[in-house]
Design a protein around this motif. Structure first.
Motif, mmCIF file in Angstrom:
data_model
loop_
_atom_site.group_PDB
_atom_site.id
_atom_site.type_symbol
_atom_site.label_atom_id
_atom_site.label_comp_id
_atom_site.label_asym_id
_atom_site.label_seq_id
_atom_site.Cartn_x
_atom_site.Cartn_y
_atom_site.Cartn_z
ATOM 1 N N ASN A 72 41.970 69.282 18.358
ATOM 2 C CA ASN A 72 41.783 70.457 19.211
ATOM 3 C C ASN A 72 40.430 71.135 19.011
ATOM 4 N N ASP A 73 39.691 70.723 17.982
ATOM 5 C CA ASP A 73 38.387 71.326 17.733
ATOM 6 C C ASP A 73 37.441 71.030 18.893
ATOM 7 N N GLU A 74 36.645 72.045 19.250
ATOM 8 C CA GLU A 74 35.736 71.906 20.385
ATOM 9 C C GLU A 74 34.619 70.910 20.103
ATOM 10 N N ILE A 75 34.088 70.924 18.869
ATOM 11 C CA ILE A 75 32.980 70.034 18.526
ATOM 12 C C ILE A 75 33.418 69.118 17.386
ATOM 13 N N PRO A 76 33.933 67.939 17.681
ATOM 14 C CA PRO A 76 34.348 67.024 16.614
ATOM 15 C C PRO A 76 33.131 66.459 15.889
ATOM 16 N N PRO A 77 33.248 66.209 14.600
ATOM 17 C CA PRO A 77 32.128 65.616 13.866
ATOM 18 C C PRO A 77 31.810 64.216 14.376
ATOM 19 N N LYS A 78 30.537 63.877 14.344
ATOM 20 C CA LYS A 78 30.106 62.526 14.696
ATOM 21 C C LYS A 78 29.143 62.037 13.616
ATOM 22 N N ILE A 79 29.457 60.887 13.053
ATOM 23 C CA ILE A 79 28.656 60.315 11.971
ATOM 24 C C ILE A 79 28.182 58.935 12.406
ATOM 25 N N VAL A 80 26.878 58.702 12.309
ATOM 26 C CA VAL A 80 26.302 57.407 12.651
ATOM 27 C C VAL A 80 25.622 56.842 11.408
ATOM 28 N N ALA A 81 26.006 55.619 11.024
ATOM 29 C CA ALA A 81 25.412 54.936 9.878
ATOM 30 C C ALA A 81 24.567 53.778 10.382
ATOM 31 N N VAL A 82 23.314 53.712 9.934
ATOM 32 C CA VAL A 82 22.372 52.699 10.417
ATOM 33 C C VAL A 82 21.858 51.871 9.246
ATOM 34 N N ASP A 83 21.866 50.551 9.419
ATOM 35 C CA ASP A 83 21.291 49.669 8.400
ATOM 36 C C ASP A 83 21.007 48.314 9.038
ATOM 37 N N LEU A 84 20.017 47.620 8.486
ATOM 38 C CA LEU A 84 19.720 46.267 8.957
ATOM 39 C C LEU A 84 20.833 45.298 8.567
ATOM 40 N N GLN A 85 21.522 45.597 7.463
ATOM 41 C CA GLN A 85 22.609 44.750 6.997
ATOM 42 C C GLN A 85 23.923 45.174 7.647
ATOM 43 N N PRO A 86 24.830 44.229 7.867
ATOM 44 C CA PRO A 86 26.146 44.603 8.405
ATOM 45 C C PRO A 86 26.916 45.432 7.387
ATOM 46 N N MET A 87 27.782 46.314 7.878
ATOM 47 C CA MET A 87 28.528 47.212 7.001
ATOM 48 C C MET A 87 29.987 47.244 7.429
ATOM 49 N N ALA A 88 30.884 47.165 6.469
ATOM 50 C CA ALA A 88 32.305 47.219 6.771
ATOM 51 C C ALA A 88 32.654 48.581 7.367
ATOM 52 N N PRO A 89 33.629 48.622 8.278
ATOM 53 C CA PRO A 89 33.975 49.874 8.972
ATOM 54 C C PRO A 89 34.452 50.975 8.030
ATOM 55 N N ILE A 90 34.200 52.225 8.429
ATOM 56 C CA ILE A 90 34.655 53.420 7.712
ATOM 57 C C ILE A 90 35.251 54.365 8.750
ATOM 58 N N ASP A 91 36.364 54.966 8.427
ATOM 59 C CA ASP A 91 37.029 55.880 9.359
ATOM 60 C C ASP A 91 36.091 57.021 9.759
ATOM 61 N N GLY A 92 35.968 57.251 11.057
ATOM 62 C CA GLY A 92 35.168 58.356 11.559
ATOM 63 C C GLY A 92 33.681 58.094 11.611
ATOM 64 N N VAL A 93 33.253 56.872 11.262
ATOM 65 C CA VAL A 93 31.824 56.546 11.214
ATOM 66 C C VAL A 93 31.510 55.442 12.219
ATOM 67 N N THR A 94 30.482 55.668 13.034
ATOM 68 C CA THR A 94 29.983 54.638 13.947
ATOM 69 C C THR A 94 28.840 53.903 13.267
ATOM 70 N N THR A 95 28.984 52.614 13.066
ATOM 71 C CA THR A 95 27.961 51.836 12.363
ATOM 72 C C THR A 95 27.071 51.100 13.359
ATOM 73 N N LEU A 96 25.774 51.130 13.078
ATOM 74 C CA LEU A 96 24.795 50.417 13.886
ATOM 75 C C LEU A 96 24.003 49.483 12.995
ATOM 76 N N GLN A 97 24.023 48.200 13.314
ATOM 77 C CA GLN A 97 23.168 47.253 12.603
ATOM 78 C C GLN A 97 21.853 47.190 13.371
ATOM 79 N N ALA A 98 20.886 47.983 12.904
ATOM 80 C CA ALA A 98 19.661 48.160 13.681
ATOM 81 C C ALA A 98 18.500 48.547 12.776
#
Length: 304
Positions: A72-98
């Motif tokens: 119900n929160d108006e502004i939900p948290p958004k977390i982006v993780a960036v790395d050249l190496q692949p990363m296993a998923p984490i709840d609430g985190v969007t991973t970018l291999q970039a």
């Protein structure tokens, strides 16, 4: 995290596995947050050079679990993780291999944020050290500047930037350059960071972008040219071949973590009369550099 005898005596290493962290570096961000309240009011976060993901784990737990976020929160948290190496998923985190230096990475992050700027950008990245301190410090400084380029394109005014540094004889130049972009620059040393290491963390508070400078990522533009319009203290050669040295500052140093916390340079004996189970790593490496060697050994292509 390996299983050498030194690791087993390192209490932060053992506690990381007991508490479910992917690496002991999670305690560094936790202690930095205890000192500076980094996550207060934060909703959009970018974790650069994130693999294996211990800092992203901290961000996920702090922003989602401890803040008791609800749908119900108006502004939900958004977390982006960036790395050249692949990363296993984490709840609430969007991973970018970039690549953090590429404009497409910036576009992807802004798309995830809905075009809104980030509140907090952090980087725990570091190169493979050579043991040559001057060279290691230089390479690390270039990595910080690369992360800073993306940060200046993402961070909102008043936002926070935290990055790992190697303290050396020229680190005061880095302090000065960051001082042109942030209201306060602090060198922090968490208690979980070994005192014998050159490692520390630069905490930059209150981003203050120049009104006449608009940062634009371009892979064909050097770091020096990128910051040319930001007036971060570069020297200029005059017609008479004289020049003024760059301004250099010394940032205040703060040791983070209670004195009652564990000493990262101490080894703690495992009691021999207590039955203990050796825990496996929380997350095995997704793309270890030794993966091909292991496969060849299993196929009999490598012989002793």
């Amino acid at each position: 995290m390996g299983k050498s005898s030194k690791d087993k005596r390192d209490l932060y290493y053992r506690k990381a596995k007991e508490e479910g962290w992917r690496a002991r570096s999670a305690f560094k961000l936790l202690q930095l947050n205890d000192q500076f309240q980094l996550f207060k009011g934060v909703r959009r976060v970018v974790d650069l050079c994130a693999a294996p993901g211990s800092w992203s784990q901290v961000l996920s737990r702090e922003l989602f679990e401890k803040n008791q976020y609800t749908a119900n929160d108006e502004i939900p948290p958004k977390i982006v993780a960036v790395d050249l190496q692949p990363m296993a998923p984490i709840d609430g985190v969007t991973t970018l291999q970039a690549d953090i230096t590429h404009p497409k990475t910036l576009s992807k992050i802004l798309e995830i944020f809905g075009g809104e700027p980030a509140d907090f950008v952090c980087s725990d990245g570091a190169p493979d050290v050579t043991g040559l301190h001057d060279l290691d410090e230089y390479i690390q400084a270039q990595l910080i500047l690369a992360a800073l380029q993306l940060t200046t394109c993402l961070l909102r005014p008043g936002g926070t930037f935290v990055a790992k540094i190697f303290r050396g004889r020229d680190i005061d130049l880095m302090y000065s350059q960051l001082g042109y972009l942030f209201e306060k620059v602090i060198c922090a040393k968490p208690r979980s960071s070994r005192g014998t290491s050159l490692e520390a963390f630069i905490v930059c508070l209150g981003y203050k972008p120049s009104s006449h400078w608009k940062p634009t990522l371009d892979p064909n533009v050097s770091t020096e040219d990128f910051f040319k319009g930001a007036n971060i203290g570069r020297y200029e050669l005059k017609d008479d071949l004289t020049y003024e040295e760059e301004k250099r500052n010394v940032a205040p140093f703060i040791a983070c973590g209670d004195l009652s916390s564990y000493d990262s340079d101490a080894t703690y004996t495992i009691e021999s009369n207590v039955d203990r189970i050796s825990l496996d790593p929380v997350q095995s490496p997704t793309a270890p550099p030794y993966k091909k060697a292991i496969e060849k050994k299993r196929n009999g292509e490598i012989k002793r």
